[in-house]
Design a protein around this motif. Structure first.
Motif, PDB file in Angstrom:
ATOM      1  N   ILE A 702     -60.716 -55.780   8.345  1.00 32.35           N
ATOM      2  CA  ILE A 702     -61.264 -54.866   7.343  1.00 32.35           C
ATOM      3  C   ILE A 702     -61.714 -55.683   6.142  1.00 32.35           C
ATOM      4  O   ILE A 702     -60.985 -56.559   5.666  1.00 32.35           O
ATOM      5  N   SER A 703     -62.926 -55.440   5.664  1.00 32.81           N
ATOM      6  CA  SER A 703     -63.435 -56.138   4.485  1.00 32.81           C
ATOM      7  C   SER A 703     -62.681 -55.652   3.254  1.00 32.81           C
ATOM      8  O   SER A 703     -62.652 -54.454   2.965  1.00 32.81           O
ATOM      9  N   LEU A 704     -62.055 -56.598   2.529  1.00 32.22           N
ATOM     10  CA  LEU A 704     -61.245 -56.266   1.366  1.00 32.22           C
ATOM     11  C   LEU A 704     -61.905 -56.779   0.107  1.00 32.22           C
ATOM     12  O   LEU A 704     -62.334 -57.934   0.039  1.00 32.22           O
ATOM     13  N   SER A 726     -57.793 -67.842   4.403  1.00 35.29           N
ATOM     14  CA  SER A 726     -58.615 -68.137   5.588  1.00 35.29           C
ATOM     15  C   SER A 726     -59.347 -66.899   6.109  1.00 35.29           C
ATOM     16  O   SER A 726     -60.219 -67.008   6.962  1.00 35.29           O
ATOM     17  N   TYR A 727     -58.996 -65.736   5.587  1.00 35.25           N
ATOM     18  CA  TYR A 727     -59.580 -64.484   6.066  1.00 35.25           C
ATOM     19  C   TYR A 727     -60.995 -64.324   5.505  1.00 35.25           C
ATOM     20  O   TYR A 727     -61.179 -64.241   4.291  1.00 35.25           O
ATOM     21  N   LYS A 728     -62.008 -64.289   6.375  1.00 41.20           N
ATOM     22  CA  LYS A 728     -63.409 -64.326   5.916  1.00 41.20           C
ATOM     23  C   LYS A 728     -63.889 -63.011   5.322  1.00 41.20           C
ATOM     24  O   LYS A 728     -64.970 -62.951   4.740  1.00 41.20           O
ATOM     25  N   TYR A 729     -63.115 -61.928   5.447  1.00 36.68           N
ATOM     26  CA  TYR A 729     -63.548 -60.637   4.918  1.00 36.68           C
ATOM     27  C   TYR A 729     -62.884 -60.295   3.590  1.00 36.68           C
ATOM     28  O   TYR A 729     -62.887 -59.148   3.166  1.00 36.68           O
ATOM     29  N   ASP A 742     -59.776 -68.762  -3.176  1.00 31.30           N
ATOM     30  CA  ASP A 742     -60.480 -69.669  -2.278  1.00 31.30           C
ATOM     31  C   ASP A 742     -60.468 -71.105  -2.791  1.00 31.30           C
ATOM     32  O   ASP A 742     -60.825 -72.027  -2.060  1.00 31.30           O
ATOM     33  N   GLN A 743     -60.065 -71.321  -4.044  1.00 30.51           N
ATOM     34  CA  GLN A 743     -59.989 -72.674  -4.600  1.00 30.51           C
ATOM     35  C   GLN A 743     -58.542 -73.175  -4.696  1.00 30.51           C
ATOM     36  O   GLN A 743     -58.289 -74.260  -5.220  1.00 30.51           O
ATOM     37  N   LEU A 744     -57.612 -72.421  -4.186  1.00 31.51           N
ATOM     38  CA  LEU A 744     -56.187 -72.754  -4.320  1.00 31.51           C
ATOM     39  C   LEU A 744     -55.724 -73.648  -3.178  1.00 31.51           C
ATOM     40  O   LEU A 744     -56.001 -73.386  -2.001  1.00 31.51           O
TER      41      LEU A 744
END
Length: 995
Positions: A702-704, A726-729, A742-744
Motif C-alpha cells: 500500500i502506498s503510504l 527499503s519499502y518503495k511505496y 531515506d537518508q538515515l
C-alpha cells in the motif's frame, strides 16, 4: 483680308507667349500652371494630349489674358473643362492649347450664359456638359445647333423650360440630360427633331404630370429616366411614341397609379425600375401584362398594398421581379402563375401573413426566393411543389412557428435555406429505420443538396439526424442564438458523426452549459479536422462533464471523424471559483462534479474523471459506500471508478469496503488500529502523530504518505526502520528529530545511541550544575548586580559603567518595518521613556559610507535595539548592524543589545545566522505583543549599566584564546568585514553604497 487675320493671330500669339512669363509651373501627376494676372488668377491643370482643366478666379477675363501652352501638339484634344470662367474664352481656347478641335467640353459654374458664338471655333465637339449652370436661363438651343458633330448634351443646375419644336434642326443627338433644371412640364412636341436620341434622362426636376405627345418624335429612344421628380400621373398611351423603349426608370416620384394602357404598346420594353415612391402606388389590373420582352421589374419601396391577380399575365419572359420594402399583406394565389421564366422573386420586408399552397405554382424556373421580414407564421405543405430549379430561399425574421413535413418536398437543387430570426422549435418527428430503430428528422430531410442552412435566432434545442447523415454537401449549419443547453455526443459514438466532410456548425450564443463527449478511447486523426463546432459565448459549466472536451482542447485529439470543438475565448460561468476563466486555461484536475443523494453520514461526494475517482469527504468514515457499478455513474465516468474516502476519523475496519484510497491526513492519529484490505492501494497519513506504521500495510504494498509524522527512529526499532526505508511505496517519511528516513543509516544510529548513553551519564551531573548556575546568573543578572550594589557585597567584583554615549539607543530594523518603528516604537521611546534615539533615516549623514554609519551609530549608542522580523533576516544591512553591535558587546562585556522578536516563530527560522541563533539561545529577548512588553523594555533601557569584573578578566583571556585559534571578532575596516581573531581578513567584501 487674309493677311490682316494672319497679322492679328501673330500679335495674339506674341501676347500669349509674353503672358506665360507670369505663370508658375508645378509638376505632379499632372502639369499645373498658376498664372497671376492684374485682376485675376488662372490655373491650368492638364495631362498632355488627354485633358485640360481651366480654373478662373477674378473678373474681366478675356482671350488676351490667356497664356499659350502646347497641351495638344496640334492634335484633337479629348477633353477640356472650364470652372468659374466666362464661356467667351471658348472662342480662343483651341489656340491656347494648340488643338484643332475638342471632343468633350465641360463648363462648371459659368459666370455668363453660353451663346452660340462661344462654341463656333471649337471644332468637332461630341459631348457638351453644363454643370451648376445657374446663369443659363434659357435652353441653349443655338449652342447645340452650332455644334454639328454634337451627340451628347448634359445640362444641370439651370433654370429653363422646354419648348415645342425647339430641337428641330438640331444635330442627331443620342443622349440628352436635364438634371435639376427646374423643369415643370414636358409640352407636346418638345423633342421633335431628336429622332436619333437613344437615352433621355430628366431627373431632379419639378414635373408633376406627363401627357400624351410629350415624347413624340423619339422613335429610337431606348432608355427613359424620369426619376426624382414629382410625377403623380402619366396618361395612358403617353409612352406609345416610344416603340423601341427598353429601359424605364421612375424612381423617387409621387406616382399614384400605374394605369392600364401605359405600357401596353412597349413590345421591346425589358426593364422597369420604379422605386422610392413617396405615396401608395396602385396598379391597373393588367398594367404589366402582355409585355413579351419584359425581363426585369423592380417595384421596391413604393408603399404597395395590393397586387391584382392578373397584373403580370401574358408577360411570361420576366426573369427578375422584386416587390420588396412595400406593404403587401396578401398574395393572390395566381398572381405569379404565368411567370414561367421567373428566376428571382423578392418580397422582402412586406406584411405577408400567410401563403396559399398554390401561390408559387407555375414559376417552375424560380432559383431565388426572398421573403425575409414578413409576418408569416406557418409554411404549408407542398408549398414549393414543382420548383425543381430553386437554389436559395430566405424566410428570415418572420414569425414562423411551424413547417409542414412536406413543405420542401421536391427541392432537389436547393443549396441555401435561411430561416433565422423566427420562432421555430422543430418539434421532433420520428421515422422508422430498418423496422428496429428510429432517428430524429427535421422538415428539411429531403434537401440532400443543401450547403447552407441558417436557423439562427430560433428556439431549437436538437441536432437532427438528417442534418448529420443525409445532407452530404452541407457546409454551414447556423444554430446560433437558439435554446441548446446540452450537446450530447457521448451516448452513441455515431452521434458525433456528420457525413458532410467540410462542415461548420455554429452553436454560438446559445444556453449550452454542457458538452457531453465521450472521454474514453480517442486518437489523433491523420487528416485535418474540417468539421467544426463553434461554441463561443455560451454559459459553460466547467465541471466533470467538461472533461471529454478538455481532452480534445488540450491534446487536439478526437474520435475518428468527430467535429473539432472551437471555443476560442469561451469562459466558465460555473462553478463560482472558475467563473470568468477561459475554458482553455482551466486545469483538467479542477473538473469535478458534486453528486447528491449517494450515501448518508453527511458525506460530500465528488466525481473526478481526471483520475477516475469517486471522492467522499466525510466527517467520519461512512457506514456504506456507493455502488460503483450503478448505471447512474456512467453520466460521470466511462468506466467503473475507484473510491477515495477522505475522513477526519479512521475506520474501525475496512472489511467489505472497496476503498481504493483512504485519506486520513490531519486526523490527529497517533496509531493505526485498523487492518489493510485487498482493495486499499493508497493510505495518506500526512500531518498526524503516528509513531509506528503497522508492518501489515507494508506487506500489502500500500502506498503510504507519511509527511510530518513523528516516526520513532532508534536502535530498538532498527529492523522496523530498515524495512520502512527499503519499502518503495513510502513517501516523505521523516524520523522524529533525525530527518528524512531515506537518508538515515540505521547501523550508525545504533552506534551513536550506544556512545551517547555512555557519555551522557558522565556529563549530565557536571553539566547540570554548570547549566543551572549559568541560567540563574543569566536570568537574574541585573537583580544580582542590584542586590550586590545595595548590600555592599564584593564591591571590587562589580563596576558601574557610566555612559558617555551621544545616544541612549540605536534602532536597527529592515526598511519594510519602517511603519512599526516610526509610528509606534520611536514615539514611545522618545516621548514616554525620554530616550535619545538614533534612527538611520533621520540621523545618518548623507554621503557617508553605509558601513561607516552603522559602526558610528552602534558605537555612539548605549544600547542597540534589534527589531527581528522575516524582513530583517532578508536584509544584508540589518544583519550587518547586528554583527557590529554583537562584536562591541563582546569587547565591552556589557549588555548592549535588546532583541525584540515580532513573531516567536522567528526563533526557529531557517535563515537565522549562527550568531543570531546563539544570541537568542543565550539571551533573554522581548516578544512583541507580550502584555508586559513596555515595562520590560523600559527596564532594559536603564541608564546605569554594570558588569562583573571577573567576567571581564575571563572575557580577555577568552578573546586572546580565540585570536590564537582563529575565532570570530568582526569589525569594519576600509569597506570590508575584518575578523580580528584571525590573521586573515574575511575575503568576501561587500559593495557598500552611500546613503
Amino acid at each position: 483680308m487674309r493677311a490682316i487675320v494672319v497679322v492679328a493671330l501673330l500679335l495674339q500669339a506674341l501676347t500669349l507667349a509674353q503672358n506665360r512669363d507670369y505663370c508658375q509651373m508645378v509638376v505632379k501627376e499632372e502639369h499645373e500652371y498658376i498664372c497671376q494676372l492684374p485682376n485675376a488668377t488662372i490655373t491650368f491643370r492638364a495631362k498632355k494630349n488627354d485633358y485640360v482643366n481651366v480654373i478662373c478666379e477674378g473678373s474681366n477675363i478675356n482671350c488676351t489674358d490667356l497664356p499659350y501652352f502646347d497641351f495638344a501638339s496640334g492634335q484633337p484634344l479629348p477633353s477640356i473643362g472650364l470652372k468659374y470662367c466666362p464661356p467667351s474664352i471658348l472662342r480662343c481656347i483651341n489656340d491656347v492649347v494648340e488643338a484643332p478641335s475638342i471632343n468633350r467640353v465641360t463648363l462648371l459654374k459659368m459666370t455668363e450664359p453660353l451663346s452660340g458664338e462661344d462654341v463656333g471655333s471649337l471644332g468637332s465637339v461630341n459631348a457638351l456638359t453644363l454643370r451648376d449652370a445657374r446663369v443659363q436661363r434659357t435652353l441653349p438651343i443655338t449652342v447645340i445647333k452650332n455644334l454639328p458633330t454634337l451627340r451628347e448634351v448634359r445640362i444641370g443646375g439651370g433654370n429653363m423650360q422646354l419648348l415645342p419644336h425647339a430641337f428641330e434642326g438640331s444635330p442627331p443627338l443620342t443622349y440628352l440630360e436635364f438634371n435639376e433644371d427646374k423643369l415643370t412640364s414636358i409640352p407636346p412636341d418638345s423633342f421633335n427633331g431628336l429622332s436619333s436620341l437613344i437615352h433621355l434622362n430628366i431627373w431632379g426636376n419639378n414635373i408633376v404630370n406627363i401627357s400624351v405627345g410629350s415624347f413624340k418624335g423619339l422613335d429610337e429612344l431606348r432608355k427613359l429616366s424620369l426619376s426624382t421628380n414629382k410625377i403623380k400621373y402619366i396618361e395612358p398611351q403617353t409612352l406609345d411614341d416610344l416603340p423601341k423603349l427598353g429601359d424605364l426608370y421612375l424612381m423617387k416620384n409621387q406616382l399614384l397609379i400605374l394605369p392600364d394602357g401605359l405600357l401596353g404598346n412597349l413590345k421591346e420594353l425589358q426593364n422597369i425600375t420604379l422605386k422610392f415612391n413617396d405615396v401608395e402606388l396602385t396598379f391597373g389590373d393588367r398594367a404589366l401584362s402582355n409585355l413579351p420582352s419584359l425581363k426585369k421589374i423592380i417595384l421596391e419601396s413604393n408603399k404597395i398594398r395590393r397586387l391584382p391577380e392578373s397584373l403580370f399575365s401574358g408577360s411570361q419572359n420576366i426573369e427578375y421581379l422584386s416587390l420588396s420594402y412595400n406593404l403587401i399583406e396578401d398574395l393572390p394565389p395566381g398572381v405569379f402563375s404565368t411567370l414561367s421564366s421567373l428566376k428571382y422573386l423578392g418580397l422582402k420586408k412586406n406584411r405577408v401573413k400567410q401563403l396559399s399552397k398554390t401561390v408559387f405554382y407555375g414559376i417552375k424556373n424560380l432559383e431565388f426566393l426572398e421573403m425575409s421580414f414578413n409576418h408569416l407564421e406557418n409554411l404549408p405543405g407542398d408549398l414549393f411543389a414543382g420548383l425543381t430549379h430553386l437554389k436559395e430561399i430566405h424566410f428570415d425574421h418572420n414569425s414562423i412557428v411551424s413547417i409542414a413535413s412536406t413543405t420542401f418536398y421536391g427541392l432537389s437543387k436547393l443549396e441555401t435555406l435561411s430561416l433565422g430570426g423566427n420562432k421555430l422549435s422543430l418539434n421532433v418527428g420520428y421515422s422508422t429505420l430498418n423496422n428496429s430503430s428510429r432517428s430524429y428528422i427535421s422538415p428539411f430531410a429531403t434537401l440532400t443538396k443543401l450547403k447552407n442552412l441558417n436557423l439562427s435566432g430560433n428556439e431549437i434545442s436538437t441536432i437532427f439526424d438528417d442534418w448529420r447523415l443525409d445532407m452530404i454537401q452541407l457546409e454551414n449549419l447556423n444554430l446560433s442564438y437558439n435554446k441548446f443547453t446540452t450537446i450530447m455526443f457521448d451516448q452513441d459514438p455515431a452521434a458525433t458523426y456528420f457525413i458532410s466532410s467540410n462542415l461548420t456548425v455554429d452553436l454560438r450564443n446559445n444556453e449550452i452549459n454542457r458538452i457531453l463527449v465521450n472521454p474514453g478511447t480517442y486518437e489523433r486523426d491523420s487528416a485535418p479536422q474540417l468539421r467544426k463546432l463553434l461554441l463561443d459565448y455560451n454559459p459553460f459549466r466547467c465541471d466533470c462533464h467538461m472533461y471529454g472536451v478538455k481532452l480534445r482542447l488540450d491534446g487536439d485529439v478526437y474520435m475518428p471523424k468527430e467535429p473539432k470543438l472551437i471555443v476560442n475565448d469561451a469562459r466558465c460561468s460555473l462553478p463560482l471559483d472558475l467563473k470568468g476563466i477561459r475554458i482553455k486555461d482551466v486545469p483538467v484536475s479542477s473538473l469535478v462534479c458534486e453528486i447528491s443523494d449517494t450515501i448518508s453520514d453527511s458525506c460530500t461526494t465528488l466525481a473526478k474523471p481526471d483520475t477516475n475517482e469517486l471522492i467522499l469527504n466525510c466527517p467520519k468514515f461512512p457506514t456504506e459506500l456507493p455502488d460503483t457499478k450503478h448505471v447512474a455513474l456512467l453520466e460521470y465516468f466511462n468506466r467503473e471508478p475507484t473510491i477515495t474516502v477522505k475522513s477526519k476519523r479512521p475506520p474501525i475496519s475496512l472489511h467489505g469496503f472497496n476503498v481504493h484510497k483512504l485519506d486520513l491526513s490531519n486526523a490527529g492519529l497517533k496509531s493505526i488500529d485498523f487492518k489493510p484490505s485487498k482493495d486499499l492501494k493508497v493510505l495518506d497519513l500526512s500531518y498526524n502523530d503516528v509513531k509506528v506504521v503497522p508492518v501489515a500495510f507494508l506487506e500489502a504494498n500500500i502506498s503510504l504518505y507519511l509527511v510530518n509524522n513523528s516516526l520513532e527512529c532508534n536502535c530498538g526499532n532498527a529492523e522496523y526502520i530498515a524495512t520502512l526505508k527499503s519499502y518503495k511505496y513510502v513517501y516523505n517519511a521523516t524520523c522524529d528529530g533525525v530527518g528524512p528516513i531515506d537518508q538515515l543509516d540505521v547501523q550508525s544510529l545504533c552506534n551513536m545511541q550506544k556512545a551517547l548513553a555512555v557519555s551522557l551519564g558522565i556529563c549530565l551531573s557536571i553539566l547540570f550544575c554548570a547549566v543551572f548556575t549559568s541560567i540563574i546568573i543569566y536570568k537574574y543578572f541585573n537583580e544580582i548586580i542590584i542586590f550586590m550594589i545595595t548590600r555592599g557585597i564584593c564591591k571590587s567584583c562589580v563596576k558601574n559603567i557610566k555612559s558617555d554615549k551621544i545616544y541612549d539607543v540605536f534602532i536597527s530594523f529592515a526598511h519594510e518595518d519602517l511603519a512599526l518603528v516610526q509610528d509606534i516604537l520611536l514615539p514611545k521611546l522618545e516621548k514616554e521613556f525620554g530616550q535619545n534615539v538614533c534612527v538611520h533615516y533621520r540621523d545618518w549623514v548623507v554621503g557617508e559610507l553605509i558601513p561607516t554609519q552603522i559602526n558610528t551609530s552602534v558605537e555612539n549608542s548605549r544600547k542597540t535595539i534589534i527589531v527581528l522580523s522575516k524582513n530583517f533576516l532578508e536584509s544584508m544591512w540589518a544583519n550587518l548592524e547586528f554583527l557590529t553591535a554583537h562584536n562591541l558587546t563582546r569587547q565591552e562585556n556589557s549588555s548592549r543589545i535588546i532583541l525584540i522578536l515580532l513573531d516567536e516563530e522567528l526563533s526557529r527560522h531557517s535563515k537565522l545566522s549562527a550568531e543570531l541563533k546563539a544570541y537568542i539561545k543565550t539571551n533573554t529577548y522581548l516578544l512583541w505583543g507580550d502584555p508586559n512588553f513596555w515595562k520590560k523594555l523600559d527596564r532594559a533601557l536603564e541608564r546605569n549599566s554594570y558588569s562583573i569584573t571577573w567576567l571581564d578578566a575571563f572575557k580577555q583571556k577568552s578573546d586572546e584564546k580565540k585570536r590564537k585559534l582563529g575565532g570570530l571578532d568582526v569589525q569594519l575596516q576600509n569597506g570590508q568585514l575584518v575578523n580580528l581573531a584571525s590573521p586573515y581578513p574575511i575575503t568576501n567584501s561587500l559593495p557598500f553604497d552611500t546613503v
